[in-house]
Design a protein around this motif. Structure first.
Motif, short mmCIF file in Angstrom:
data_model
loop_
_atom_site.label_atom_id
_atom_site.label_comp_id
_atom_site.label_asym_id
_atom_site.label_seq_id
_atom_site.Cartn_x
_atom_site.Cartn_y
_atom_site.Cartn_z
N GLU A 29 0.66 6.40 -11.67
CA GLU A 29 -0.79 6.30 -11.45
C GLU A 29 -1.17 6.71 -10.04
N ILE A 30 -0.37 6.27 -9.08
CA ILE A 30 -0.66 6.62 -7.68
C ILE A 30 -0.39 8.09 -7.43
N TRP A 31 0.74 8.59 -7.96
CA TRP A 31 1.16 9.97 -7.70
C TRP A 31 0.21 11.00 -8.31
N ASN A 46 -0.47 -3.32 -8.06
CA ASN A 46 -1.21 -3.27 -9.33
C ASN A 46 -1.29 -1.87 -9.94
N GLN A 47 -0.52 -0.93 -9.39
CA GLN A 47 -0.50 0.43 -9.94
C GLN A 47 0.95 0.90 -10.06
N THR A 48 1.20 1.71 -11.06
CA THR A 48 2.53 2.30 -11.20
C THR A 48 2.64 3.50 -10.26
N SER A 55 9.10 0.72 -12.83
CA SER A 55 7.96 1.65 -12.89
C SER A 55 8.23 2.95 -12.14
N SER A 56 9.29 2.96 -11.31
CA SER A 56 9.60 4.16 -10.51
C SER A 56 10.95 4.75 -10.92
N LEU A 93 0.84 -1.20 0.00
CA LEU A 93 0.00 0.00 0.00
C LEU A 93 0.87 1.25 0.00
N ALA A 94 0.52 2.19 -0.87
CA ALA A 94 1.17 3.49 -0.88
C ALA A 94 0.37 4.41 0.04
#
Length: 370
Positions: A34-36, A29-31, A146-147, A13-14
């Motif tokens: 996408e989260i940022w 399941n998210q890059t 991805s980061s 979890l972010a």
């Protein structure tokens, strides 16, 4: 924090930070992008941009109300991005908890943050799964890919745990940064400081590539009391490791006790002892005041014990020349006295005795000072 900080917690979890229960998304399941740029983090940014508070940030506000220095205020000191036009396009401050892998069973910890806690947690029915190790990032290569740009542009990496010095992913990330000539970021650790060599990795060699390394050593007390609180700690190993890094001046070292009902009475003596042993400089004390679990929180002490704690601290503060340390001691007292939660004191006695019975331990003599 939501403008600069990226924290990966349990199960990928972010979250907003390591304290507030504010979830932005899931790295499984998210890059990062996408989260940022997602809805959850945007909502929090909008709220903070209007100078509105969020009730889920109560821990920082509670610490600040009692005169202490919260993670929120520390972040303001380190990063000057207070104006919205200064907002970085990608996070510059990473706090990545790769897993719960740890080699200690600290009393104030739990299975979610320590794999070593698993067997005890099963006996107490507090485990959060049927496996000791809980991976937060399953595929490190995928996470780095991805980061990629954000990691290369980071200004700070904060590693905690679990225990970062026994977490292989942490070493692999350092190697990746070195291979990509990205070593200007500050490395900060909250660590039990038990290992400087792990498997084939030599930490002193890896750290030598970076400009600044800061170690916040999770030492709650010395000798028998320290080994009781932080189960599996060896005080002599801590002393040996401290000597080993003294020849590397770019490594900053502080003791970072977690102040709980177990050690609040001994914190001034720990500070004085570490000074005498030349483990730390005059201001190298970083205070973490425990909020949870509540039955170890210093606010639950009965009034007569609190007054004895106050008396002892004031004696040390009268003798102490460092105003910074006096302020840190005062923040502990202010927090302790802010609220009377002594109705939980019996719960502490019950919970701690239960763990004593399970581990075949009892209070070391130092604790009898309470």
């Amino acid at each position: 924090m939501p403008f600069i900080h990226y924290h990966v917690s349990n199960n990928g979890l972010a979250k907003a930070c390591c304290v507030a229960n504010i979830t932005y998304g899931n790295t499984s399941n998210q890059t990062l992008e996408e989260i940022w740029n997602g809805e959850n983090i945007t909502q929090l940014r909008n709220k903070f941009s209007k100078n509105e508070t969020d009730p889920r940030c109560f821990v920082c506000h509670k610490i600040e109300a009692s005169g202490g220095k919260s993670i929120r205020l520390e972040t303001f000191d380190k990063f000057d991005y207070r104006n919205i036009e200064d907002e970085p396009k990608l996070p510059i401050y990473f706090d990545i908890r790769f897993s719960n892998v740890c080699n200690f069973r600290c009393r104030t910890c739990w299975h979610g943050a320590s794999s070593k806690w698993f067997n005890d947690a099963k006996m107490l029915n507090t485990n959060i799964g049927e496996k000791a190790i809980i991976k937060n990032i399953e595929d490190l290569d995928k996470f780095i890919s991805s980061s990629h740009d954000a990691l290369l542009g980071a200004e700070e990496f904060y590693f905690a745990g679990g225990e970062p010095l026994v977490t292989e992913e942490h070493y692999k990330l350092l190697e990746w940064l070195i291979e990509n000539n990205s070593t200007k970021a500050r490395l900060r650790y909250n660590t039990n400081f038990s290992k400087l060599v792990f498997k084939n990795y030599d930490l002193l060699d890896l750290w030598s590539h970076f400009e600044e390394v800061e170690l916040l050593a999770s030492i709650d007390a010395s000798n028998a009391l320290g080994e009781y609180i932080r189960k599996d700690m060896d005080w002599n190993v801590i002393l040996k490791n401290r000597e080993l890094i003294k020849s590397h001046p770019f490594i900053k070292f502080k003791i970072a006790p977690t102040v709980s009902i177990l050690n609040v009475f001994q914190i001034p003596e720990l500070y004085e002892e570490c000074l005498q042993l030349q483990m730390i400089g005059e201001n190298d004390l970083y205070i973490n005041i425990l909020e949870r679990p509540s039955y170890y929180n210093v606010q639950i002490l009965p009034k007569e014990i609190k007054l004895r704690v106050v008396e002892k601290y004031l004696m040390h503060m009268d003798d102490n020349k460092s105003q910074q340390i006096n302020k840190a001691f005062q923040s502990i007292l202010d927090y302790m006295m802010e609220e009377d939660r002594s109705d939980l004191y019996k719960l502490f006695l019950d919970k701690n005795s239960m763990l004593d019975d399970l581990r075949g331990e009892q209070y070391p003599s130092e604790l009898l000072n309470l």
